[in-house]
Design an enzyme around this catalytic site. Structure first.
Site, PDB file in Angstrom:
ATOM      1  N   GLY A 155       0.781  -1.232   0.000  1.00 36.62           N
ATOM      2  CA  GLY A 155       0.000   0.000   0.000  1.00 36.62           C
ATOM      3  C   GLY A 155       0.806   1.271   0.000  1.00 36.62           C
ATOM      4  O   GLY A 155       0.234   2.360   0.067  1.00 36.62           O
ATOM      5  N   GLU A 211       4.273  -6.504   1.022  1.00 35.35           N
ATOM      6  CA  GLU A 211       3.922  -6.833  -0.357  1.00 35.35           C
ATOM      7  C   GLU A 211       3.750  -5.588  -1.231  1.00 35.35           C
ATOM      8  O   GLU A 211       2.669  -5.311  -1.741  1.00 35.35           O
ATOM      9  CB  GLU A 211       2.625  -7.643  -0.375  1.00 35.35           C
ATOM     10  N   ARG A 267      -7.978   3.453 -14.158  1.00 34.49           N
ATOM     11  CA  ARG A 267      -7.931   4.032 -12.813  1.00 34.49           C
ATOM     12  C   ARG A 267      -8.644   5.377 -12.679  1.00 34.49           C
ATOM     13  O   ARG A 267      -9.316   5.618 -11.671  1.00 34.49           O
ATOM     14  CB  ARG A 267      -6.487   4.152 -12.335  1.00 34.49           C
ATOM     15  N   TYR A 325     -11.351   5.197  -9.854  1.00 33.15           N
ATOM     16  CA  TYR A 325     -10.980   5.825  -8.579  1.00 33.15           C
ATOM     17  C   TYR A 325     -10.860   7.340  -8.634  1.00 33.15           C
ATOM     18  O   TYR A 325     -10.500   7.958  -7.634  1.00 33.15           O
ATOM     19  CB  TYR A 325      -9.626   5.276  -8.110  1.00 33.15           C
ATOM     20  N   CYS A 373     -16.841   5.246 -26.001  1.00 32.82           N
ATOM     21  CA  CYS A 373     -18.178   5.833 -25.933  1.00 32.82           C
ATOM     22  C   CYS A 373     -18.635   5.953 -24.490  1.00 32.82           C
ATOM     23  O   CYS A 373     -19.634   5.346 -24.077  1.00 32.82           O
ATOM     24  CB  CYS A 373     -19.164   5.002 -26.755  1.00 32.82           C
TER      25      CYS A 373
END
Length: 474
Positions: free
Chosen positions: A266, A310, A365, A369, A396
């Site tokens: 993260g 990670e 993205r 988001y 479209c």
């Protein structure tokens, strides 16, 4: 028209956002990636085009691994850094990561297949997913995947059964939700209670007891991922405190200290120059995380477990750039007769809609988001007055936006090559064929050379997927 923010040079290639070695040529003033002109790459491989700077990706992988492992050693433990393949995975990238000392994190049978095709030792693969099929679990166990992350109570029985059939004792982690909410988009915050991943921390004792009841399972620790695109360590601090707070009770259940703690990933990156100042150095993050673990373990009175994390975006994100070709330009007056009331629009009265030959099919993205990106003209510099632009795709959909808001030279025109920075993570991996656009290829650049590491698609290949009915019999 109002002037742009002085900090926004529409020609500048910011090394905090683009790959660090990206620059404009001294004579041609074109953007160079890995020592190659962007226009040469487009001429050779087409447009749109994903470009990954191999040196940047490798250097960042080493930097992250060395920072986290050295800080773990400082507090008397060790650390394993898994590259989160979901950010971007192909055979060659998996090989880069392993050669730089990282393990590999996968989240599907397909990602596992890529890692295995890359020759990755299954023992250094971690397997995630909230809905692993029985077939996926069986294959992971059979090939010797190092650690499977159990995401639900049902998976405990499935993994145990697969391990028993294979005659193996399978290492597992239990994914829990610490209740810590990362300061990010709701869809990126993954440790609050009301979402699909993991189990409540309050249920950890019962679930761990169920795991250790199976002789075929080896419980090694808890896993928690609090979200993505995180700049501060406050959330990690509280999450680690809560997780380690459960380790004393869990040790009573397992009959010994809990070996590992996985804090997920993260770590955020800069997608724009304005965002870059908020991104801490990885050395600072590693130091703070190590201190958090050491201090919390001391307070609780337990030994410091081995650490795991990670990162994906933090390693591959900045190494990627997407190249597009401009098709049409459309000036649009902003609301009212004066400049936009939105301060983020920098007082401009007009916005240029710059349409390119890709869009949400190669970068979902912004639509998913509301993500921000930075764009630059790659084939030239210009001293034209700055213009407020919105880079949009050819799909479209009104929400087909690549760059919501940036400043480019006002003479941006059809045929220009545009470079959108920091697209190494979650762009190719989220890509689609919406409106039957073929996925672009991915090209690696390094030291003046380039090569395809993921082949692009053609329209013929997409059409060939349709089943053409046989002619009706007369």
């Amino acid at each position: 028209m109002a002037q742009a923010n002085p900090a926004d040079d529409p020609n500048e290639i910011d090394p905090r956002v683009f790959p660090p070695a990206a620059r404009r040529g001294t004579e041609c003033h074109q953007l160079k990636l890995g020592g190659i002109r962007a226009t040469e790459l487009v001429e050779q491989y087409g447009s749109p085009l994903y470009v990954i700077d191999e040196s940047a990706a490798r250097a960042r992988a080493r930097e992250v691994r060395e920072a986290l492992q050295s800080e773990a050693e400082r507090i008397g433990t060790s650390a394993t850094v898994y590259y989160a393949g979901k950010a971007f995975l192909c055979v060659e990238v998996a090989q880069w990561m392993v050669s730089e000392g990282l393990a590999i994190d996968v989240a599907s049978g397909g990602e596992l297949a890529v890692a295995l095709a890359a020759g990755v030792d299954p023992a250094i693969i971690g397997y995630h997913g909230n809905n692993k099929s029985a077939r996926e679990i069986a294959r992971a166990v059979e090939v010797g995947v190092g650690t499977i992350v159990i995401d639900s109570e049902i998976e405990t029985e499935r993994v145990a059964a697969a391990a028993t059939r294979a005659g193996r004792r399978q290492r597992v982690r239990l994914r829990v939700n610490s209740g810590v909410h990362a300061s990010t988009h709701d869809f990126l915050a993954t440790s609050h209670e009301d979402q699909k991943f993991g189990q409540p921390l309050a249920d950890a004792e019962r679930l761990v007891a169920a795991i250790v009841a199976h002789e075929s399972l080896d419980f090694v620790g808890l896993h928690c991922h609090i979200g993505s695109q995180i700049f501060a360590t406050d959330g990690f601090r509280e999450s680690a405190r809560r997780l380690l707070g459960a380790y004393s009770k869990l040790a009573e259940i397992t009959g010994g200290p809990i070996a590992e703690l996985n804090l997920g990933g993260g770590f955020g990156i800069a997608y724009t120059s304005s965002e870059a100042d908020a991104v801490p150095e990885i050395a600072s993050i590693a130091r703070e995380l190590a201190d958090i673990i050491a201090d919390t373990a001391a307070e609780i009175g337990i030994g410091i477990p081995k650490l795991a994390c990670e990162p994906g975006r933090a390693i591959i994100g900045q190494a990627g750039v997407t190249l597009y070709t401009v098709g049409t330009i459309k000036p649009v007056q902003l609301a009212g007769s004066n400049a936009s009331a939105d301060p983020a629009d920098l007082g401009f009265a007009e916005r240029l809609y710059v349409s390119v030959d890709g869009g949400m099919s190669d970068n979902a993205r912004p639509a998913l988001y509301g993500a921000d990106y930075q764009v630059r003209i790659a084939n030239r510099e210009s001293d034209a007055a700055p213009a407020l632009v919105r880079v949009v795709g050819k799909h479209c959909e009104a929400g087909d936006i690549v760059v919501r808001r940036d400043v480019l030279p006002g003479d941006v025109r059809p045929g220009d090559t545009l470079a959108v920075a920091a697209t190494g993570a979650y762009c190719w991996s989220l890509s689609s064929n919406y409106n039957y656009l073929p996925r672009p290829p991915v090209v690696a650049v390094a030291d003046g050379t380039s090569r395809v590491i993921v082949r692009g698609e053609t329209e013929d290949e997409l059409v060939a997927k349709s089943v053409i009915p046989a002619p009706a019999a007369n």
